[in-house]
Design an enzyme around this catalytic site. Structure first.
Site, PDB file in Angstrom:
ATOM      1  CG  ASP A  30      32.520  36.022  60.549  1.00  0.00           C
ATOM      2  OD1 ASP A  30      32.769  36.204  59.345  1.00  0.00           O
ATOM      3  OD2 ASP A  30      32.007  36.895  61.285  1.00  0.00           O
ATOM      4  CE  LYS A  35      28.186  36.194  57.762  1.00  0.00           C
ATOM      5  NZ  LYS A  35      29.100  37.094  57.029  1.00  0.00           N
ATOM      6  CB  THR A  86      38.583  46.834  53.808  1.00  0.00           C
ATOM      7  OG1 THR A  86      38.325  46.307  52.491  1.00  0.00           O
ATOM      8  CG2 THR A  86      39.583  45.945  54.508  1.00  0.00           C
ATOM      9  CD  GLU A 151      39.540  35.969  45.324  1.00  0.00           C
ATOM     10  OE1 GLU A 151      40.415  35.278  45.861  1.00  0.00           O
ATOM     11  OE2 GLU A 151      39.136  35.765  44.160  1.00  0.00           O
ATOM     12  CG  PHE A 152      41.352  40.039  41.074  1.00  0.00           C
ATOM     13  CD1 PHE A 152      41.358  41.389  40.758  1.00  0.00           C
ATOM     14  CD2 PHE A 152      42.513  39.475  41.572  1.00  0.00           C
ATOM     15  CE1 PHE A 152      42.503  42.160  40.928  1.00  0.00           C
ATOM     16  CE2 PHE A 152      43.668  40.231  41.743  1.00  0.00           C
ATOM     17  CZ  PHE A 152      43.662  41.584  41.422  1.00  0.00           C
ATOM     18  CG  ASN A 211      37.730  46.236  41.808  1.00  0.00           C
ATOM     19  OD1 ASN A 211      37.774  45.323  40.994  1.00  0.00           O
ATOM     20  ND2 ASN A 211      37.304  46.050  43.044  1.00  0.00           N
ATOM     21  CG  LEU A 253      32.617  48.469  26.781  1.00  0.00           C
ATOM     22  CD1 LEU A 253      33.160  48.330  25.364  1.00  0.00           C
ATOM     23  CD2 LEU A 253      32.866  49.897  27.283  1.00  0.00           C
ATOM     24  CG  HIS A 254      26.916  45.242  29.159  1.00  0.00           C
ATOM     25  ND1 HIS A 254      26.502  44.818  27.927  1.00  0.00           N
ATOM     26  CD2 HIS A 254      27.909  44.399  29.531  1.00  0.00           C
ATOM     27  CE1 HIS A 254      27.214  43.761  27.562  1.00  0.00           C
ATOM     28  NE2 HIS A 254      28.073  43.494  28.521  1.00  0.00           N
ATOM     29  CB  CYS A 263      34.067  45.627  45.201  1.00  0.00           C
ATOM     30  SG  CYS A 263      34.196  44.188  46.283  1.00  0.00           S
TER      31      CYS A 263
HETATM   32  P1  NAD Z   1      31.675  40.640  54.068  1.00  0.00           P
HETATM   33  O1  NAD Z   1      31.179  41.849  54.745  1.00  0.00           O
HETATM   34  O2  NAD Z   1      30.741  39.798  53.269  1.00  0.00           O
HETATM   35  O3  NAD Z   1      32.393  39.673  55.110  1.00  0.00           O
HETATM   36  C1  NAD Z   1      33.323  40.097  56.058  1.00  0.00           C
HETATM   37  C2  NAD Z   1      33.242  39.145  57.247  1.00  0.00           C
HETATM   38  O4  NAD Z   1      34.272  39.492  58.182  1.00  0.00           O
HETATM   39  C3  NAD Z   1      31.921  39.223  57.996  1.00  0.00           C
HETATM   40  O5  NAD Z   1      31.334  37.942  58.096  1.00  0.00           O
HETATM   41  C4  NAD Z   1      32.326  39.765  59.385  1.00  0.00           C
HETATM   42  O6  NAD Z   1      31.515  39.273  60.429  1.00  0.00           O
HETATM   43  C5  NAD Z   1      33.758  39.264  59.479  1.00  0.00           C
HETATM   44  N1  NAD Z   1      34.554  39.950  60.484  1.00  0.00           N
HETATM   45  C6  NAD Z   1      34.598  41.266  60.767  1.00  0.00           C
HETATM   46  N2  NAD Z   1      35.435  41.488  61.806  1.00  0.00           N
HETATM   47  C7  NAD Z   1      35.947  40.291  62.171  1.00  0.00           C
HETATM   48  C8  NAD Z   1      36.851  39.864  63.169  1.00  0.00           C
HETATM   49  N3  NAD Z   1      37.419  40.735  64.001  1.00  0.00           N
HETATM   50  N4  NAD Z   1      37.143  38.551  63.251  1.00  0.00           N
HETATM   51  C9  NAD Z   1      36.558  37.663  62.421  1.00  0.00           C
HETATM   52  N5  NAD Z   1      35.691  38.014  61.456  1.00  0.00           N
HETATM   53  C10 NAD Z   1      35.380  39.305  61.336  1.00  0.00           C
HETATM   54  O7  NAD Z   1      32.881  41.135  53.160  1.00  0.00           O
HETATM   55  P2  NAD Z   1      33.328  40.563  51.731  1.00  0.00           P
HETATM   56  O8  NAD Z   1      32.410  41.049  50.676  1.00  0.00           O
HETATM   57  O9  NAD Z   1      33.608  39.119  51.855  1.00  0.00           O
HETATM   58  O10 NAD Z   1      34.714  41.347  51.520  1.00  0.00           O
HETATM   59  C11 NAD Z   1      35.857  41.059  52.290  1.00  0.00           C
HETATM   60  C12 NAD Z   1      37.036  41.769  51.662  1.00  0.00           C
HETATM   61  O11 NAD Z   1      37.274  41.260  50.348  1.00  0.00           O
HETATM   62  C13 NAD Z   1      36.847  43.282  51.489  1.00  0.00           C
HETATM   63  O12 NAD Z   1      38.074  43.913  51.658  1.00  0.00           O
HETATM   64  C14 NAD Z   1      36.387  43.413  50.047  1.00  0.00           C
HETATM   65  O13 NAD Z   1      36.686  44.667  49.504  1.00  0.00           O
HETATM   66  C15 NAD Z   1      37.199  42.318  49.394  1.00  0.00           C
HETATM   67  N6  NAD Z   1      36.612  41.770  48.170  1.00  0.00           N
HETATM   68  C16 NAD Z   1      35.268  41.547  48.092  1.00  0.00           C
HETATM   69  C17 NAD Z   1      34.723  40.993  46.930  1.00  0.00           C
HETATM   70  C18 NAD Z   1      33.238  40.755  46.796  1.00  0.00           C
HETATM   71  O14 NAD Z   1      32.781  40.496  45.685  1.00  0.00           O
HETATM   72  N7  NAD Z   1      32.463  40.824  47.863  1.00  0.00           N
HETATM   73  C19 NAD Z   1      35.573  40.651  45.853  1.00  0.00           C
HETATM   74  C20 NAD Z   1      36.935  40.843  45.986  1.00  0.00           C
HETATM   75  C21 NAD Z   1      37.458  41.410  47.147  1.00  0.00           C
END
Ligand code: NAD
Length: 436
Positions: A30, A35, A86, A151-152, A211, A253-254, A263
């Site tokens: 990261d 962190k 994203t 990822e789901f 989603n 359905l809640h 997301c």
């Molecule tokens: P998050 O914000 O919790 O984590 C993203 C991490 O990426 C952060 O720790 C950030 O510091 C790091 N980061 C950013 N730029 C970086 C770089 N240049 N190099 C290294 N690290 C870097 O995000 P998340 O919730 O884990 O989601 C990540 C992706 O997965 C998104 O596209 C999201 O839509 C998708 N997703 C999320 C979930 C969910 O429940 N949170 C579920 C499925 C898919």
């Protein structure tokens, strides 16, 4: 197998830890040094049930490590997952800057064949762009493949979801990369989890389609709930009966204050944006966005009416995370409600089992209490916004003695209306107001 997970957030940390638990060597990378330092001190930056134990175990077994050094981690790995955020960008278009930056950095440090697996949720065409960026960033010509592997997992049940997914999506045109990814997911395949192999574009679209479908069900039942209130029907029974129909099923359905989180809101808007870019008016997706925004207003309007305006009133919010069992407050309905209440002159008191620190970062004006009862003291309206288990069996008789005015808004329908009314509350709910 050696794995590099770039982005150590909710997805990267859980996915990386679970892969390490299968016996792989995983480096979670990261850019957030704080962190990584915390993780290396044994602190887990997010609230996710079972995660800290799993991290500790795999760190101890030296299968899981945390680093800010991308080049070294890429060098060591056959598969490089991209799991950075994203977030929503302008006009609903996802902001892919972090992802593209990572792709550039990965390309610049590659010295041999890699599979680059995109775990982040990305619009159709992103894998193509990442392929172009990586190719452009290579110092010498090196073979690589891009796999779209959305990822789901759900926050609050993330480990279980990752280990027992309904399906694994692998989008790629490379047999070599698909074989490597099938091998990586073999422990899940042994649990008979089906793998859907498809093109990159299809894999990218599947995530948004899934989603949005779930968000659509939430908006649909919220509209049914609003209609129930108008016609004197009970949304609880409607939802139960709908769910008994095997073609429909009971999930999502809640009724409540609408969907939130990091997301659904951004993914629904991203799908609408994708359609727009292709001159397609995706009416049902636009409606999901509008219905969700409206649902929050429905709840605020009923609350405003009940109190005769918010100015000078004290409102208690129980539950600040966007759903139970997580500390994530991104796009949380509770945060939206608190902001509106504060804007209109109310004092906001709140309690959440896990998300108070997160909430305070965005809303320092709210007064957080360390238990639900003190948060209800001298309140004019108690709103249950997130359905944490500990709110399902509150001592409401005690709450009644603490509040200034006995208004309870059970936005998630956790209680039986008659029982709450019998305690002397004015009981508000979502789609069950006619229930005696
Ligand atoms: P998050 O914000 O919790 O984590 C993203 C991490 O990426 C952060 O720790 C950030 O510091 C790091 N980061 C950013 N730029 C970086 C770089 N240049 N190099 C290294 N690290 C870097 O995000 P998340 O919730 O884990 O989601 C990540 C992706 O997965 C998104 O596209 C999201 O839509 C998708 N997703 C999320 C979930 C969910 O429940 N949170 C579920 C499925 C898919």
């Amino acid at each position: 197998m050696n794995i590099c997970m770039v982005g150590t957030g909710y997805v990267g940390l859980v996915a990386g830890t679970c892969l390490a638990d299968f016996g792989m060597n995983v480096t979670c990378v990261d850019i957030d040094k704080e962190k990584i330092d915390r993780l290396n001190r044994g602190e887990v930056p997010i609230y996710e049930i079972g995660l800290s134990e799993l991290i500790a175990r795999n760190v101890k077994l030296e299968r899981l490590r945390f680093s800010t050094g991308l080049a070294e981690a890429v060098d060591r790995s056959l598969v490089v997952f991209l799991a950075v955020g994203t977030p929503e960008g302008e006009g609903g278009r996802p902001d892919l800057r972090a992802l593209y930056e990572v792709a550039r950095q990965v390309g610049a440090c590659m010295t041999e064949y890699k599979v680059i697996a995109i775990k982040s949720t990305v619009p159709v065409g992103t894998s193509r762009e990442i392929r172009r960026i990586v190719r452009q960033s290579l110092k010498t010509p090196i073979d690589f493949d891009i796999v779209s592997n959305p990822e789901f997992l759900r926050e609050g049940a993330a480990i279980n979801d990752f280990l027992r997914p309904d399906r694994i999506i692998l989008g790629s045109d490379s047999e070599r990369a698909l074989a490597i990814m099938r091998d990586l997911y073999r422990p899940l395949y042994l649990l008979k989890k089906p793998i859907v192999s498809t093109s990159n574009e299809t894999a990218e679209l599947i995530k948004y389609a899934a989603n949005t479908m779930l968000a659509l069900r939430i908006s649909y039942i919220n509209e049914i709930a609003n209609l129930c209130d108008l016609v004197g029907a009970d949304v609880y029974d409607v939802a139960v009966a709908l769910g008994m129909d095997k073609r429909i099923g009971p999930k999502f359905l809640h009724p409540g204050p609408g969907f939130g989180g990091s997301c659904f809101p951004k993914d629904v808007k991203a799908l609408a944006h994708l359609a727009q870019e292709h001159d397609y008016e995706f009416r049902i997706v636009d409606a999901v966005v509008a219905v969700n925004a409206h649902q929050r207003e429905v709840i605020l309007n009923k609350s405003r009416q009940t109190l005769g305006g918010f100015q000078g009133k004290t409102v208690t919010i129980l539950g600040l995370s966007f759903k139970p069992d997580t500390d994530d407050t991104r796009e949380s309905p509770a945060i939206h409600m608190a902001q509106a209440l504060l804007r209109e002159g109310a004092a906001v008191q709140a309690y959440d089992p896990a998300a108070m620190n997160e909430a305070k970062r965005v809303l320092p004006q709210i007064k957080c209490d360390n238990n639900p009862y003190s948060a209800c003291e001298n309140s004019d309206l108690v709103m249950i916004v997130t359905e944490w288990n500990e709110f399902r069996d509150l001592d409401l008789a005690r709450v009644r003695t603490l509040v200034r005015t006995p208004n309870l808004y059970d936005t998630r329908n956790l209680y039986e209306p008659s029982q709450v009314r019998a305690l002397g509350f004015n009981y508000l709910c979502t789609g069950r107001s006619a229930v005696k």
